[in-house]
Write an enzyme that holds these catalytic residues in place. Sequence first.
Site, PDB file in Angstrom:
ATOM      1  N   GLY A  44      23.299  17.423  25.050  1.00  0.00           N
ATOM      2  CA  GLY A  44      24.501  18.247  25.130  1.00  0.00           C
ATOM      3  C   GLY A  44      24.150  19.685  24.844  1.00  0.00           C
ATOM      4  O   GLY A  44      22.965  20.027  24.795  1.00  0.00           O
ATOM      5  N   LYS A  57      19.526  13.190  16.070  1.00  0.00           N
ATOM      6  CA  LYS A  57      20.051  14.320  16.831  1.00  0.00           C
ATOM      7  C   LYS A  57      19.170  15.521  16.559  1.00  0.00           C
ATOM      8  O   LYS A  57      19.046  15.961  15.415  1.00  0.00           O
ATOM      9  CB  LYS A  57      21.484  14.588  16.360  1.00  0.00           C
ATOM     10  CG  LYS A  57      22.218  15.700  17.053  1.00  0.00           C
ATOM     11  CD  LYS A  57      23.690  15.642  16.650  1.00  0.00           C
ATOM     12  CE  LYS A  57      24.512  16.730  17.305  1.00  0.00           C
ATOM     13  NZ  LYS A  57      25.945  16.568  16.975  1.00  0.00           N
ATOM     14  N   TYR A  71      24.354  21.194  22.136  1.00  0.00           N
ATOM     15  CA  TYR A  71      23.742  21.307  20.808  1.00  0.00           C
ATOM     16  C   TYR A  71      22.252  20.953  20.824  1.00  0.00           C
ATOM     17  O   TYR A  71      21.474  21.426  20.020  1.00  0.00           O
ATOM     18  CB  TYR A  71      24.452  20.356  19.852  1.00  0.00           C
ATOM     19  CG  TYR A  71      24.509  18.947  20.413  1.00  0.00           C
ATOM     20  CD1 TYR A  71      23.427  18.083  20.272  1.00  0.00           C
ATOM     21  CD2 TYR A  71      25.615  18.512  21.141  1.00  0.00           C
ATOM     22  CE1 TYR A  71      23.445  16.826  20.828  1.00  0.00           C
ATOM     23  CE2 TYR A  71      25.643  17.243  21.696  1.00  0.00           C
ATOM     24  CZ  TYR A  71      24.544  16.415  21.534  1.00  0.00           C
ATOM     25  OH  TYR A  71      24.559  15.175  22.111  1.00  0.00           O
ATOM     26  N   GLY A  72      21.861  20.039  21.732  1.00  0.00           N
ATOM     27  CA  GLY A  72      20.490  19.559  21.730  1.00  0.00           C
ATOM     28  C   GLY A  72      20.411  18.153  22.315  1.00  0.00           C
ATOM     29  O   GLY A  72      21.130  17.840  23.260  1.00  0.00           O
ATOM     30  N   ARG A  73      19.544  17.315  21.736  1.00  0.00           N
ATOM     31  CA  ARG A  73      19.299  16.013  22.333  1.00  0.00           C
ATOM     32  C   ARG A  73      19.400  14.911  21.279  1.00  0.00           C
ATOM     33  O   ARG A  73      19.129  15.124  20.111  1.00  0.00           O
ATOM     34  CB  ARG A  73      17.910  15.985  22.951  1.00  0.00           C
ATOM     35  CG  ARG A  73      17.644  17.156  23.877  1.00  0.00           C
ATOM     36  CD  ARG A  73      16.189  17.215  24.318  1.00  0.00           C
ATOM     37  NE  ARG A  73      15.828  16.122  25.199  1.00  0.00           N
ATOM     38  CZ  ARG A  73      16.182  16.054  26.476  1.00  0.00           C
ATOM     39  NH1 ARG A  73      16.884  17.028  27.016  1.00  0.00           N
ATOM     40  NH2 ARG A  73      15.825  15.028  27.212  1.00  0.00           N
ATOM     41  N   SER A  94      20.973  10.905  24.968  1.00  0.00           N
ATOM     42  CA  SER A  94      21.824  11.840  25.703  1.00  0.00           C
ATOM     43  C   SER A  94      21.528  13.261  25.254  1.00  0.00           C
ATOM     44  O   SER A  94      20.827  13.488  24.276  1.00  0.00           O
ATOM     45  CB  SER A  94      23.296  11.539  25.452  1.00  0.00           C
ATOM     46  OG  SER A  94      23.611  11.784  24.095  1.00  0.00           O
ATOM     47  N   ASP A 134      37.554  17.552  17.647  1.00  0.00           N
ATOM     48  CA  ASP A 134      36.959  17.206  18.950  1.00  0.00           C
ATOM     49  C   ASP A 134      36.945  15.696  19.166  1.00  0.00           C
ATOM     50  O   ASP A 134      35.941  15.140  19.619  1.00  0.00           O
ATOM     51  CB  ASP A 134      35.550  17.793  19.076  1.00  0.00           C
ATOM     52  CG  ASP A 134      35.082  17.850  20.536  1.00  0.00           C
ATOM     53  OD1 ASP A 134      35.942  17.739  21.443  1.00  0.00           O
ATOM     54  OD2 ASP A 134      33.880  17.988  20.775  1.00  0.00           O
TER      55      ASP A 134
END
Lengths: 313, 436
Positions: free
Chosen positions: B38, B59, B40-42, B36, B161
């Site tokens: 987002g 990540k 922030y990155g992958r 996935s 979060d």
Amino acid sequence: MATNFWSSSHYKRWIVDRSTLHQARSDDLQYVDNPEYLGFLNIFFANLISKLGKKLQLRQRVIATATVFFRRFYVKNSYCETDPFIVIAACCYVAAKAEESPVHIKNVVSEARMLFGEEYGIKSFPSDNSKLAEMEFYLVDELECDLTIFHPYRTLMTLCGKEGGGAVPEAEAGEADADDVDGLRYWGTGEGKLELQEGALQMAWFIINDTYRSELCLLYPPHLIAIAAIYLTLVFHAQTRTSIQQSASSSHSHSGSSHPSHSGSPTRRSSRSTSHSQKKQHHQQDVIGFMAGLNVSMSLVATIAQEIISLLG
Amino acid sequence: MDNNLLVSDPMRVYRAKRDAARKRVTDKYAILGFISSGTYGRVYKAQSKDVDGRIHAIKKFKPDKEGDVITYTGISQSAIREIALNREITHENIVALKEVILEDKSIYMVFEYAEHDFLQVIHHHSQTLRSQISLAVLKSLTYQLLNGLLYLHDAHIIHRDLKPANILITSSGVVKIGDLGLARLTHQPLQPLFAGDKVVVTIWYRAPELLLGAKHYNKSIDIWAVGCVMAELASLRPIFKGEEAKLDSKKNVPFQKDQLLKIFEVLGTPSEREWPKIKDLPEYQCMRRLDHYSNRLQEWSQSRVRSHEGANLLKELFAYDPDRRLTAGEALQHKWFQEDPLPSRNAFESLSTQQVPPHRRITQDDAPSMMPVAAVGSQVQGQGQVSHMQATGQAHLSQQLSHSHSNHSGKAGSAASFASVSGGGGGPSRKKARLG
């Protein structure tokens, strides 16, 4: 984690022994006539970090964290193969983030350039933000991503801190949120604290500041450094020392009833039997008991105290 | 010449030495696919090249670009947080960080792999099985979530979060709280919490004190989010699915009217009696102008939570007054966890094979640097492939992100029914709590 030093990366990975430190300086030693000079460098760089930190309006704890980062970096590297100035700037930059009070990279670069260039004639400091960011990257790698640092200040405030603690800037003393009190604990309640006189707490705080000029933060757990600083304060702080001596001698004169009072002041003091002074006296007498009750190795504390003295001397 | 270089870049030798000593990500891990992405990155699925051959999730933080050139711009606060916190913590119910690799201006965090997450379990039940999550699973997931949260809170960490997509589950049914990118230490902060991040927690999971503009908050915001997550597991839909009011041009945080209404429709309008400090909150006057609702949580819980004690727990997680909200420790002591079915260490213990949610889907990646060279192909082909893969990735993502919505428009409704409360209208997609 923030509460448990014994399970922290700080304790598990970053308390090193003297031979490691010696090894770390072996390359640098080839370039100095007297090994003591490297000790001077320790002081010099700590002062530099402190200066840059103040220009960036970093809090004392952030400056302390930056200094620990710097020391850790040079456990694995030598001064002669690196550029300590860019390392210092990167340490301040990362420490500010790690302590949740970030500063903009632009500011770090411009303040560092100004400080190093104007005051120390270092013209090589890059004007390019990306150079500092690059150093940050390597620094975080060298630090093995262990960015949470424990400091003696916290032990000091836990053991001696007052509510709204007058001597030390209030915010520095920590704004521990009230609802952090979980389960059974007496700390933070004021109970069992050592009450230091006005100025004494500040002195202990300043002694701790000074320990960052050495490699003590790599050698000993922060709570022992704090206790050593408290111990030294009890000895160095004139009023505190006098009142400890007084209470010691007055307890003497109480037990040895025939003994005439050697000087006027202790008798006057003890004769003024307001509840306040009694309480105070009782408290002062407790200092030794308080230190003994800390349940830490006192010989280790004494060793650290010796090292601090040799640093200050 | 040489001397010049040393003056202009005294760290060159140092860096060359470091770079040579460093093991590369692809030396240590074989990338299996893309999971996935987002802000922030992958995230990639990868297998260790060690003898153990363990599976990991890697990540990769997005490297910063100036134009087309990747350059160093400084590590983001959220990466620093996630790295710093993860290095200090270990708990069965928190995703474990195995290592961090810094390479070529990118940061790679290598985590233990978790096959499922709460959002996926919810989807599996609402789309495929078309049935509620069983009480045993619901209770085990909630219990383990609280257990992980207790550890974080004891360590003075607020997650900030929590939401179904951030709560993972391993194939052996162990809950793992993930994504500490917004989390932070609350012990002796040098600055108040709000100073760092103006907006925290994805809107649907955001506690009422935050919605009312509280500048000071504490762990109890995570407990509210746990309530929302538990309710969502029980009903397979977000319980308070409001529209987020956008920040204005001056980045002022607006009054979150719709989200508050969604909460009030179920829990009723908060009173000063149940929440004495509410009148001190910045948005209190705005709130008083809203329509008045009465509490219908009991009714809401009946068919969804299916247990008197379970409904009671939910009620206490949703206490309006943060000081009266249960703590993680108290919640774990709740009677619901002591009655049958008892929570289990393997949350899926009671399920048959086809009831267990399917494995996480992975796709080919569009970022060639992380994939084996062979998979990328020639330049021209590569391009086509890339866009195709991106499409798959996005399709996968949107499948992950979108909830099925009935098209009721119960928007900003004054007299919305439960159906429209939970069904939502048009449905905003799940929003990140983070701001740019």
